[in-house]
Design an enzyme around this catalytic site. Sequence first.
Site, PDB file in Angstrom:
ATOM      1  N   LYS A 175       0.852  -1.190   0.000  1.00  0.00           N
ATOM      2  CA  LYS A 175       0.000   0.000   0.000  1.00  0.00           C
ATOM      3  C   LYS A 175       0.886   1.239   0.000  1.00  0.00           C
ATOM      4  CE  LYS A 175      -3.820   1.973   2.775  1.00  0.00           C
ATOM      5  NZ  LYS A 175      -4.663   1.765   3.970  1.00  0.00           N
ATOM      6  N   SER A 226      -9.666   1.629   3.117  1.00  0.00           N
ATOM      7  CA  SER A 226      -8.828   2.444   2.272  1.00  0.00           C
ATOM      8  C   SER A 226      -7.793   1.665   1.468  1.00  0.00           C
ATOM      9  CB  SER A 226      -8.107   3.476   3.129  1.00  0.00           C
ATOM     10  OG  SER A 226      -7.226   2.848   4.039  1.00  0.00           O
ATOM     11  N   SER A 243      -9.717  -0.986   7.156  1.00  0.00           N
ATOM     12  CA  SER A 243      -9.156  -0.801   5.814  1.00  0.00           C
ATOM     13  C   SER A 243      -8.447  -1.999   5.213  1.00  0.00           C
ATOM     14  CB  SER A 243      -8.186   0.372   5.811  1.00  0.00           C
ATOM     15  OG  SER A 243      -8.907   1.565   5.695  1.00  0.00           O
TER      16      SER A 243
HETATM   17  N1  GLN Z   1     -12.918   3.758   6.568  1.00  0.00           N
HETATM   18  C1  GLN Z   1     -12.359   4.162   7.824  1.00  0.00           C
HETATM   19  C2  GLN Z   1     -11.988   5.611   7.773  1.00  0.00           C
HETATM   20  O1  GLN Z   1     -12.280   6.207   6.803  1.00  0.00           O
HETATM   21  C3  GLN Z   1     -11.173   3.304   8.150  1.00  0.00           C
HETATM   22  C4  GLN Z   1      -9.980   3.647   7.356  1.00  0.00           C
HETATM   23  C5  GLN Z   1      -8.813   2.814   7.681  1.00  0.00           C
HETATM   24  O2  GLN Z   1      -8.947   1.755   8.313  1.00  0.00           O
HETATM   25  N2  GLN Z   1      -7.651   3.297   7.301  1.00  0.00           N
HETATM   26  O3  GLN Z   1     -11.406   6.151   8.659  1.00  0.00           O
END
Ligand code: GLN
Length: 486
Positions: A80, A155, A179
């Site tokens: 990532k 994400s 994420s």
């Molecule tokens: N979707 C969640 C957020 O927007 C989690 C994101 C993540 O785990 N990096 O914060």
Amino acid sequence: MADLIYQPITQLAAALDAKQISAVELTQAVIARTKAVNGRLNAFNSFDEADALAQAGASDARRAAGQGRGALDGIPVGLKDVIAVQGQPLTASSRMLAKFVSPYDATVTQQLKRAGAVLWGRLNCDEFAMGSSTENSAFGPAVNPWDLTRVPGGSSGGSAAALAAGTTVATLGSDTGGSIRQPAAFCGLVGLKPTYGLVSRFGLVAFASSLDQIGPFARTVEDAAIVLGAIAGHDERDSTSYRATIPNYRAELGGRRGPWKLGIPKEYFAAGLDPEIGAAVERAIAFYRSQGCEVKPVSLPHTQYCLDTYYIIATAEASSNLARYDGIRYGHRAAQASDLVDLYARSRAEGFGAEVKRRIILGTYVLSSGYYDAYYLRAQKVRTLIREDFLRAYQEVDALLTPTSPIPAFKIGEKSDPLAMYLCDIYTIGVNLAGLPALSVPCGFTSGGLPIGMQLIGQPFNESGLLAIAQAYERAHDWHTRHPSL
Ligand code: GLN
């Protein structure tokens, strides 16, 4: 070897050891596959072919000299684009870091290099890992290989899309509120968020430091165990790193057979759960029961406060972490400014996208004097209650079983309201607030052909037990052997 690009690590490592394939051939296969499909997927922010082939050549030379480093030696692994690799771009899918090149390796990067992995590609994600769809990427959304009109989740959506499409053999993502697990569910993969502190955060672009963990995406539970084994362990450079001997997760898988006691938290089967997902998870529960597992209902009564608590703590930490992007030291700098404060303001206004700005503003608000006690301090107290809910449940059961996401992969552009997007994480964020390990494992498909994932939540630092429970299910089902036609 047929279908090289969809083989798990275990098969490929055996083929490499038996000299049926070389690491260079395998890397060439993923490079060719990447070039064939990434135009449609946008899963990669960047890749470096010559560098990957050089790593693969070095791996082949090691094996030829009898110095192979084990299962990951010669295996392409994608990262990532929030994980630092020395000399490579590190963008966090943000305009702010669009031209940034990392001067050092993250600890997980060093660990993968030590294990002989071939690092392949910088994978697209939501900007600074904030989001649930990759639509917040400054470089455009990644796309779900199972349906090109839908998101791969987020994400870490690029990490999931790249693996599901066969452009790499395993990937790393980061999980602050879901994420890794949610994109794994959306793309039909295994995705593991380790216990907070098990994997070093050194060299991970910080979003919310008390919640962030790096973890693997893999085709199988055993593959996830292999990658976790490579990246877990104490690190002096991460002050929250856990000090303990790391078990051999792969070896321990064989030794654990159950039956287990599984808890089904009633709050995770509430209104808003897609009926096809609910039915698939019920069938998984029935499977465990048929294997002699005791399945009992449990309650996590503070679940209703998870979302609010998360969006106070995560945004507070984000506003503090992202203060470092000031246009002075590194990252985007505005071309024109009248004075220093104007330079800060313009650089940040130009560098950050809308969702990142929304979170910085929210986080700054909840930390501001007068509101700190009412929001931030209270959220920390509720966080403790949320963790205690889980620990209480673990007095009765070994692990919890829930859906990973209330809905399957949604259409690109479908969720324009930020709150609707935040609700996607309703089943995953409690785990981060409590610091627990959890994984998503494929458990079916919708009638429309979209993957469904179930979540298993384990006890702190008992990743071995968690992986074993997931593998018992995986062995009796073939969901993970299906691939998107692309
Ligand atoms: N979707 C969640 C957020 O927007 C989690 C994101 C993540 O785990 N990096 O914060």
